[in-house]
Design a protein around this motif. Structure first.
Motif, PDB file in Angstrom:
ATOM      1  N   CYS A 120     -10.198  31.084  25.896  1.00 30.14           N
ATOM      2  CA  CYS A 120     -10.064  30.994  27.353  1.00 30.14           C
ATOM      3  C   CYS A 120     -10.584  32.260  28.026  1.00 30.14           C
ATOM      4  O   CYS A 120     -11.256  32.203  29.072  1.00 30.14           O
ATOM      5  N   CYS A 146      -6.033  30.318  30.960  1.00 34.51           N
ATOM      6  CA  CYS A 146      -6.737  29.086  30.592  1.00 34.51           C
ATOM      7  C   CYS A 146      -6.975  28.166  31.784  1.00 34.51           C
ATOM      8  O   CYS A 146      -7.374  27.003  31.614  1.00 34.51           O
ATOM      9  N   VAL A 149     -10.119  25.257  32.302  1.00 31.36           N
ATOM     10  CA  VAL A 149     -10.568  24.833  30.974  1.00 31.36           C
ATOM     11  C   VAL A 149     -10.140  23.387  30.741  1.00 31.36           C
ATOM     12  O   VAL A 149      -8.989  23.020  31.003  1.00 31.36           O
TER      13      VAL A 149
END
Length: 371
Positions: A120, A146, A149
């Motif tokens: 990430c 993150c 994503v």
């Protein structure tokens, strides 16, 4: 390999499949998709739909002008089989579309979450997890680093679905019963009564694979015996070879190395003895110069399923929060094929696969001995 993997039980280091390089074109529309309720708390802004959520800007989910895919694998991505198939599909799409690919393999499940966090931080758009033993990595999907994503996992027999990711599912009994049926046709042809099964750790999913495989064999040769060996390691060739030699000395006439890195090593021994072998996930019927020879390709590699997801991702239609199911006899993969069928073997195997796909054969009942 298909493990809950195939495919297998969560948090375990597993190799083949459970799930499959594809024979023919990979289908991108599943016969069934199961949505998860709610909205992902991580990732880019999403548009809520009845069938999941679509990350904005896909495939450039984080909007930085480039597409980066991070691949996570618990196994060796150069194993010429189950794990490599996942990476091969990733490379193919990356090369064709000028995407960047970051691969992390041989991941210990205990470090899966940290490895996902690291990806990430590298600004990936999609994290693709090659097997369900790394499912704990999905917990990072809601963490701040993150955000932006998209997440995909080859779920094998299934990971608890949340709105944060999408997964592909397949079914042990379908593929492995058909694999056993193919092995049974070979036994019947060569007059054998014993089949061999060699795998790694003695885990529930590995026992489930053996049960389905044995049921398929006995559908053709009712008095056949399955000799099972659990070496404790999918990649240790020494242990696998020892098991193979022991099985061959007991008169095994067809052998299934349901392994990872040790697969070819066992098959070489079988080849020298003239004993047919099956693949654990990929299509390897084509001749390999100086390589090993397989009699049956049992195709359930994660790369075959991932190809469908990547096509959707490229087109901006890969939704989070849904599970795509792949069924034998309904989709191009999974499938089972005899590499050099004799007589009516191919016809019989094809009919079995058709019957499973249509529901004429309830394969779960067959494996449970209810028919």
């Amino acid at each position: 390999m298909r493990r809950k993997v195939l495919r297998a039980v969560a948090g375990l280091v597993i190799a083949p499949g459970l799930l499959l390089t594809a024979c023919g074109e990979t289908q991108t529309d599943s016969p069934k998709a199961t949505p998860a309720a709610g909205r992902s708390s991580g990732g880019a802004a999403t548009t809520t739909q009845a069938d999941g959520t679509l990350p904005a800007g896909e495939p450039d989910v984080n909007g930085d002008g480039k597409v980066v895919i991070g691949v996570m694998s618990p196994g060796d991505t150069k194993d010429k089989g189950y794990y490599q198939s996942f990476v091969d599909e990733s490379r193919k799409f990356a090369d064709e579309n000028d995407w960047k690919l970051t691969i992390v393999d041989k991941i210990n499940p205990a470090t899966a979450v940290q490895q996902a966090r690291n990806l990430c931080l590298q600004r990936v758009d999609l994290i693709a997890i090659g097997a369900s033993e790394l499912k704990d990595a999905l917990s990072a999907s809601t963490e701040p680093q993150c955000k932006g994503v998209a997440w995909y996992i080859s779920g094998g027999q299934g990971v608890k679905q949340t709105p944060a990711f999408t997964q592909s599912l397949d079914f042990i009994n379908e593929s492995l019963y058909a694999a056993g049926y193919a092995a049974g046709l070979i036994l019947k042809e060569n007059g054998g009564k014993k089949a061999g099964y060699i795998t790694g750790p003695d885990l529930d999913f590995a026992r489930a694979v053996a049960k389905a495989y044995k049921a398929g064999i006995k559908a053709v040769v009712p008095d056949a015996e399955l000799v099972e060996n659990y070496t404790g390691d999918f990649n240790d060739s020494g242990k696998a070879n020892e098991a193979a030699n022991a099985q061959l000395s007991q008169g095994v006439k067809v052998i299934y190395p349901y392994l990872g890195g040790a697969t070819d090593s066992v098959t070489r021994i079988a080849n020298k003895k003239g004993v047919p072998a099956l693949t654990p996930g990929t299509d390897r019927c084509a001749p390999e110069p100086g390589g090993v020879k397989y009699a049956v390709s049992v195709v359930f590699s994660p790369g075959a399923y991932f190809a469908g997801a990547l096509k959707d991702f490229k087109e901006g239609t890969l939704r989070m929060g849904v599970a795509r199911e792949w069924h034998l006899g309904k989709d191009p993969v999974p499938t089972v094929k005899l590499c050099e069928p004799k007589g009516d073997q191919a016809e019989k195997l094809g009919k079995l696969i058709e019957d499973i796909g249509s529901g004429r054969l309830n394969v779960d009942d067959a494996v449970a001995g209810k028919r």
